[in-house]
Scaffold this motif. Structure first.
Motif: not given
Length: 246
Positions: A164-192
């Motif tokens: 997450i810290d590496s994603m924040i330090k990318m500097g490009d909001p568009v690329i950062g948003r795309q990466r963040c969406q991938l991470y967020l989808n991973a959180c939603c793909s599995s639930s306990m």
């Protein structure tokens, strides 16, 4: 005649004092100090067991029941009340920890914002010094709600924070948003569920996911998974605003 009447009254007073009931023992409120009212906004005014009255046999009556409780039940009632307050305290502390994490994340995003590069060197140094002052003040607030983790879970959480810290330090909001969406989808793909069983959602239902992030995420505790998802949601909201402004 007058002396006889005085003697009768004296005997009556002695009889009344001999038959007077003994004073009641201490109530539960004397066992522990009262809860501070200024930080107990959501605690009901009536504290179960705290206003109970004692019987002569040593048991006590609950204000909500006519049945006398023994000493063990008395303490269980008090501890149930304290347990609820401890749980509320943990939740309040976790909420404060989330707010602190959000402030730290916001300052990291400011430092990595591409608009910083368009400033003059003097302006950039001034902003950096300001960020350092705010960060120093924030560092004076120490919050620690310990989550029990084994070594593997500690390692998984550390890897998640690095990603997450590496994603924040990318500097490009568009690329950062795309990466963040991938991470967020991973959180939603599995639930306990509460019983501890993992329910997997098909990838098509949540969109593409980052497999590496998902693999590491599943190694974290359930509480950590919830907090990671909240952190990513807050980050996504910020990145969406940044993307629209461009």
């Amino acid at each position: 005649m007058l002396e006889n009447l005085r003697g009768i009254f004296r005997k009556r007073r002695r009889c009344e004092s001999d038959t007077a009931p003994p004073p009641p023992p201490a109530k539960e409120a004397e066992i522990i100090p009262p809860y501070p009212e200024d930080i107990d906004d959501e605690t009901p005014e009536s504290n179960d067991g705290f206003d109970a009255s004692w019987t002569e046999e040593g048991s006590f009556h609950s204000p909500h029941s006519d049945r006398p409780f023994n000493t063990s039940e008395r303490f269980v009632t008090i501890l149930d009340n304290l347990d609820a307050r401890v749980e509320k305290l943990r939740k309040d502390a976790l909420n404060l920890q989330e707010k602190k994490d959000y402030l730290l994340m916001s300052m990291d995003l400011i430092k990595s914002n591409e608009m910083m590069q368009n400033m003059s060197e003097a302006e950039r140094e001034e902003i950096i010094l300001y960020i350092q002052r705010v960060s120093s003040r924030l560092a004076t607030v120490e919050l620690n709600v310990r989550t029990v983790r084994d070594n593997s879970q500690e390692d998984s959480l550390s890897q998640i924070n690095v990603l997450i810290d590496s994603m924040i330090k990318m500097g490009d909001p568009v690329i950062g948003r795309q990466r963040c969406q991938l991470y967020l989808n991973a959180c939603c793909s599995s639930s306990m569920d509460p019983s501890g069983h993992m329910d997997t959602v098909h990838e098509a239902d949540v969109g593409p996911i980052d497999k590496k992030f998902e693999s590491v995420l599943l190694g974290c505790t359930l509480d950590d998974q919830k907090n990671i998802k909240k952190r990513l949601q807050a980050l996504m909201a910020y990145l969406n605003k940044q993307t629209v402004s461009h």
